[in-house]
Write an enzyme that holds these catalytic residues in place. Structure first.
Site, PDB file in Angstrom:
ATOM      1  N   PHE A  60     -30.519  -0.959  10.195  1.00 50.50           N
ATOM      2  CA  PHE A  60     -29.486  -0.099   9.595  1.00 50.50           C
ATOM      3  C   PHE A  60     -30.039   0.510   8.299  1.00 50.50           C
ATOM      4  O   PHE A  60     -29.415   0.458   7.242  1.00 50.50           O
ATOM      5  CB  PHE A  60     -28.205  -0.880   9.310  1.00 50.50           C
ATOM      6  CG  PHE A  60     -27.707  -1.706  10.460  1.00 50.50           C
ATOM      7  CD1 PHE A  60     -26.909  -1.138  11.446  1.00 50.50           C
ATOM      8  CD2 PHE A  60     -28.040  -3.050  10.573  1.00 50.50           C
ATOM      9  CE1 PHE A  60     -26.447  -1.900  12.514  1.00 50.50           C
ATOM     10  CE2 PHE A  60     -27.577  -3.818  11.629  1.00 50.50           C
ATOM     11  CZ  PHE A  60     -26.776  -3.249  12.612  1.00 50.50           C
ATOM     12  N   ALA A 100     -29.568  -0.660  16.276  1.00 53.13           N
ATOM     13  CA  ALA A 100     -30.107  -1.913  15.737  1.00 53.13           C
ATOM     14  C   ALA A 100     -29.780  -3.102  16.644  1.00 53.13           C
ATOM     15  O   ALA A 100     -30.605  -4.023  16.794  1.00 53.13           O
ATOM     16  CB  ALA A 100     -29.568  -2.153  14.335  1.00 53.13           C
ATOM     17  N   CYS A 159     -20.464  -5.249   3.854  1.00 53.21           N
ATOM     18  CA  CYS A 159     -19.570  -4.518   2.952  1.00 53.21           C
ATOM     19  C   CYS A 159     -18.141  -4.518   3.481  1.00 53.21           C
ATOM     20  O   CYS A 159     -17.301  -3.740   3.017  1.00 53.21           O
ATOM     21  CB  CYS A 159     -20.059  -3.085   2.751  1.00 53.21           C
ATOM     22  SG  CYS A 159     -20.136  -2.103   4.276  1.00 53.21           S
TER      23      CYS A 159
END
Length: 434
Positions: free
Chosen positions: A269, A318, A378
């Site tokens: 990422f 990914a 996050c």
């Protein structure tokens, strides 16, 4: 016993009246009265509309949480949204001032406990206090988050500084309506060459606002702006880049990653290389995996600009890359996982945890003994304990023993407000395989 006044004329804190009730002991508690139906708002002595809270809202306010939800209001205040309001408890006693939002589930956002004017001087002082913290925490730095919303006492406002340019987000109606005032104050305080409006975020839809972006004041930079981050030079496109141009919340974690980088490194990422470029300053070889062709092209340009010839950029998903790498028996000494948020709401938490577990389990399988995994999230709906529990479960399924070397978060320019978990959204663990 005299009846407590409905509002106070002098400044005070915490909802205490300026003169205590007379008599012995505490006055008997009076039941809350439902607010009457109104077509016009009730006004306080200073002319501001007043909003009354139910007991649960008062308790939340006095506990220090800066948000009050619509269900905790005592009736409909008959306001259009964006106003500064006086907040009272069920007895009519003043307990502070807040921004009011009509469409959002979050009706009130805390401004102050004190009965003071919320005017240009109020916002000037808050901006000056925010800048003072950054000068203290990041002396000499000119790229940082200047205003972090509620954590700096300025709800619905984000300001990032990139040297001579400012990138700003106005996220609630009250800040949107004060856009010109905020721009004036920023110009007076920082003398920027330009102020970019990056309010192109979905959260504005929840407030009845349309996402927007463009030049607010001054001029746009002639291309991406550049700034130093550890041993590399980073470029940010203030108008088209992610967030306000760059991921400033990860800057300190980017630099820390370089300290742990050895041998063969993998960055998943990657976006435009925040972690990959740092890894490349120490590792022999870096494989950077990014699904976006445009971001991958920028990553290659950034690596070339820093004369880092040991970065291989792979355009791929990914999840697929990690799965294939395990099947192929590949091994790495350092791996970074910094995916986008996997959960935008509470309903997506379970799926987000499954996603985090899959990529972390694969990464643990790919690491050599003594290898380092830097894993970030996050997603504020997945808190630090839940994230650590996921890592432990992934390690067990991968049959790897892992040490936690560091628990990290956002940088010092992203302060966390006590009682508001949303300001502690970023988690970053540094782990080592035994």
């Amino acid at each position: 016993m005299p009846t407590p006044p409905k509002s106070s004329s002098g400044p005070h804190r915490g909802g205490r009246p300026s003169s205590p009730p007379q008599g012995r002991g505490r006055p008997p508690a009076r039941p809350e009265k439902p607010a009457p139906d109104r077509t016009t708002p009730e006004l306080g002595p200073d002319g501001l509309p007043q909003v009354s809270l139910l007991r649960r809202g008062v308790e939340r306010w006095q506990a220090g949480h800066p948000w009050i939800y619509r269900a905790d209001l005592n009736g409909d205040p008959a306001l259009s949204g964006g106003e500064v309001v006086r907040v009272t408890d069920g007895r009519g006693w003043f307990i502070g001032k807040a921004f009011y939002s009509r469409q959002s589930k979050i009706s009130l956002r805390w401004l102050t406990y004190d009965d003071v004017p919320v005017d240009a001087g109020f916002f000037r002082e808050r901006l000056q206090a925010a800048e003072a913290l950054r000068r203290l925490a990041l002396p000499g730095e000119t790229t940082y988050r200047l205003v972090h919303g509620e954590a700096d006492g300025l709800p619905g406002l984000v300001v990032d500084r990139y040297g001579d340019y400012l990138s700003v987000q106005f996220l609630v109606p009250a800040m949107e309506q004060r856009k010109a005032l905020i721009a004036d104050l920023l110009e007076a305080q920082f003398k920027p060459r330009g102020i970019v409006n990056r309010s192109d975020v979905g959260v504005r839809n929840l407030e009845g606002l349309t996402p927007e972006k463009g030049l607010l004041r001054g001029a746009l930079p002639p291309g991406p702006v550049s700034f130093d981050e550890g041993l590399v030079r980073v470029r940010a496109d203030l108008l088209e880049g992610q967030k306000t141009g760059a991921f400033l919340d990860q800057r300190e974690n980017h630099v820390v990653a370089a300290q742990y980088a050895t041998g063969e490194a993998l960055d998943c990422f990657s976006y435009v290389g925040g972690f990959a470029l740092q890894l490349a300053t120490r590792a022999q070889r870096v494989t950077a995996v990014e699904i976006s062709d445009a971001a991958a092209a920028q990553l290659r340009d950034n690596a070339a600009a820093n004369k880092l010839g040991n970065v291989e950029v792979v355009v791929a998903n990914a999840f697929d890359f990690l799965r294939d790498a395990v099947d192929e028996g590949r091994r790495f000494d350092t791996i970074v996982l910094d995916p986008p948020s996997f959960a935008k709401n509470k309903d997506a938490i379970a799926a987000a945890v499954r996603g985090y577990k899959e990529i972390n389990l694969r990464a643990m399988q790919l690491l050599r003994p003594g290898g380092i995994l830097i894993s970030a999230s996050c997603t504020y709906h997945v808190d630090e304990q839940a994230f650590e529990d996921m890592l432990a479960s992934a390690a067990a399924d991968a049959r790897r023993r892992m040490q936690i070397i560091e628990r990290r978060g956002a940088g010092k320019d992203h302060p966390v407000l006590l009682n508001l978990r949303e300001t502690r959204y970023l988690k970053c663990f540094v782990l080592r395989v035994l």
